[in-house]
Structure formats: C-alpha cells, structure tokens
Enzyme design. Structure first.
Site, PDB file in Angstrom:
ATOM      1  N   HIS A 265      46.418  42.960  28.568  1.00 38.35           N
ATOM      2  CA  HIS A 265      45.063  43.028  28.033  1.00 38.35           C
ATOM      3  C   HIS A 265      44.311  44.264  28.509  1.00 38.35           C
ATOM      4  O   HIS A 265      43.606  44.903  27.731  1.00 38.35           O
ATOM      5  CB  HIS A 265      44.312  41.758  28.448  1.00 38.35           C
ATOM      6  CG  HIS A 265      42.994  41.582  27.775  1.00 38.35           C
ATOM      7  ND1 HIS A 265      42.857  41.488  26.405  1.00 38.35           N
ATOM      8  CD2 HIS A 265      41.731  41.477  28.272  1.00 38.35           C
ATOM      9  CE1 HIS A 265      41.577  41.324  26.087  1.00 38.35           C
ATOM     10  NE2 HIS A 265      40.876  41.327  27.208  1.00 38.35           N
ATOM     11  N   PHE A 266      44.422  44.597  29.775  1.00 40.24           N
ATOM     12  CA  PHE A 266      43.757  45.784  30.314  1.00 40.24           C
ATOM     13  C   PHE A 266      44.769  46.916  30.422  1.00 40.24           C
ATOM     14  O   PHE A 266      45.133  47.366  31.509  1.00 40.24           O
ATOM     15  CB  PHE A 266      43.109  45.469  31.666  1.00 40.24           C
ATOM     16  CG  PHE A 266      41.807  44.727  31.545  1.00 40.24           C
ATOM     17  CD1 PHE A 266      40.627  45.402  31.290  1.00 40.24           C
ATOM     18  CD2 PHE A 266      41.758  43.343  31.667  1.00 40.24           C
ATOM     19  CE1 PHE A 266      39.417  44.738  31.166  1.00 40.24           C
ATOM     20  CE2 PHE A 266      40.559  42.664  31.553  1.00 40.24           C
ATOM     21  CZ  PHE A 266      39.375  43.358  31.296  1.00 40.24           C
TER      22      PHE A 266
END
Length: 288
Positions: A265-266
């Site tokens: 996600h990051f």
C-alpha cells in the site's frame, strides 16, 4: 537536491500545513496523501520531483500538522476536505496542476478534477481508487459494515483500522523487505491518530466514505469525456486497494499507463526510485 519548505496557510478558518519545493514557474504537481498518513509520506518524493516541477504536498484537516478541529467544530466529510484543499490552491493562485492521489487523497483529488474551478493536466494514481474492483477483501468488509449501519456491533471493526497493529501493517503489507520501511512512518501516524478526539474524526470519515462511491459514475464520465492523461503506479501486493483497481482505469482511459510494482500500500517506502522515474517520464511526455 532542491530544498523543501514547510509552510502553512489559513483556509476557511483552519490552519493547513503544506510542503513546497521546486521552481515557482514550473508546472505544478499536487500530492494528496491517504489514511492514516500525511504529507510526511511524500517527504522523499517532493525533492525527487522538484528539479522539474513546482511540488505542493498538503496535510488534510485532521491529519499531520494541519488543524484538527473537533467533530462538533468541523464537518468531517470528503466534500469539506476537498473544499479546504481547493481553498489552499486558490490562496496559492494555482488553477492548473497535475495531481498525485493516494488512498483518501483520491476522492479529494477526484472532486478537484470535477470542479470547474480547476484544470487538472494529468493524474498519477498510487493506490488511489476509482472503481469497485479496487476494494480488497477482507480489509473493507468491516468498514462497509460500519458505514452502512453504524452501531455498537459494527464500530469495533471500524476502530480496529486505526489500531497500532493495523497502522504498522498498512506500511508493511506487501513489502518484500520490511527493513526498507522506516518505523518512523507508522509510529508518527499512530501518535497523531491517538490525539484526543481523532478517533471520532476517523469514524466520521468512515461513515462518509460511501459518498465517494456514489460519485464514481460521474467520475468515469469525466475520464471518458476528458481522456485526461493518467499514470497508475500501484503495489500489486496491496491488500487495501488491490491491483484490479489500477487495471480498471483502462476501461475509461484506454491510453492510461498502468505499472504494477512488487510492493504494498505504501509503495513509496520501498520503490521511490521506480515511482519517481515513472512520474518523470509520464509528465515529461504529457505536459509538453
């Protein structure tokens, strides 16, 4: 590497913090962060883009170093977060810009793109969702249950999304080498999430999230009619917004550039060089 300046402005009576770098006469790139982060997630990307672009990265109200009014002092909706961002752009005299959206930054960015007040020259989406295919299970099950029927039964599942273990997981999920993810990231986010009253802010935005989905048909029509240049550079291992969300852009934007990275996600924490390289190449082509 050009310096990054850390500034704030008063917009609609609220302090809005933002990072700024790059030549003032260069094309503007606006970076919009997601949950549960802030412009801190762009601390390395801002200088990486500032050689060619005027980069602005904001903290949404309730996040980072921006104001955090209580829920009875500010109506925490995505419409209002977008209105504050629009106010900052107007304060800075910015009308035309490319926008980078991540997570919560996407529904804010979509509202700006749909506004006649602004001219979005290009879109970069990194886990910035615009299609139902992007919602990954089981992460969203508890949130949709709470948003559709807030109650004592559904609230604990929603609250778990801003627990320390989940905040750390959001950064580390999908990363093949978690040692590349600085613990400062999730520790900083968690400290801000645990400020008194911030839990009510997060719950209010969870309840408002369905308004973003309701806006998808209008957004898709905007994509089809404008054919705005779009780059989706996405972690294929993201368990919050899955890679099908990146692929879906091509339905309405046949020329969309879609790149899936071995990340979560990051993805900026582990693939900064790849993402900044894709952005430089993309903007260098479409903004000429």
């Amino acid at each position: 590497m050009l310096p990054t300046r850390h500034k704030s402005a008063t917009v609609k009576g609220q302090k809005v913090f933002y990072r700024e770098a790059g030549p003032s006469d260069a094309p503007v790139v606006l970076l919009l962060h997601g949950f549960p982060s802030s412009s801190h997630m762009f601390r390395h990307l801002v200088p990486a883009l500032a050689d060619d672009y005027h980069v602005i990265a904001t903290d949404h109200i309730g996040y980072g170093h921006s104001a955090m009014p209580k829920v009875d002092e500010f109506d925490y909706t995505f419409d209002n977060l977008a209105a504050v961002t629009a106010g900052l752009l107007e304060h800075l005299g910015i009308r035309r810009f490319a926008v980078y959206v991540h997570d919560y930054g996407a529904p804010i960015g979509w509202r700006l793109a749909l506004s006649p007040s602004f001219d979005v020259s290009a879109i970069i989406s990194q886990s910035g969702n615009a299609y139902m295919e992007g919602f990954a299970k089981p992460f969203w099950d508890d949130l949709f249950a709470y948003a559709s029927e807030p109650s004592r039964e559904t609230e604990p599942g929603a609250r778990a999304k801003f627990s320390p273990s989940t905040t750390r997981w959001q950064y580390e999920n999908g990363a093949s080498d978690t040692s590349l993810v600085s613990p400062d990231t999730w520790m900083f986010d968690q400290l801000l999430l645990e400020r008194p009253g911030n839990d009510e802010i997060q719950l209010a935005l969870f309840r408002d999230y369905p308004t973003n989905i309701e806006g998808y048909p209008r957004l898709h029509e905007y994509f089809r009619s404008s054919q705005v240049p779009l780059l989706a550079v996405w972690g294929e291992r993201d368990e919050i917004f899955g890679p099908d969300g990146a692929r879906a852009f091509s339905r309405d934007l046949p020329d969309a550039e879609v790149h899936l990275l071995p990340a979560g996600h990051f993805a900026l924490e582990t693939h900064l060089d790849a993402i900044s390289g894709y952005i430089h190449g993309f903007l260098g082509r479409v903004l000429t």
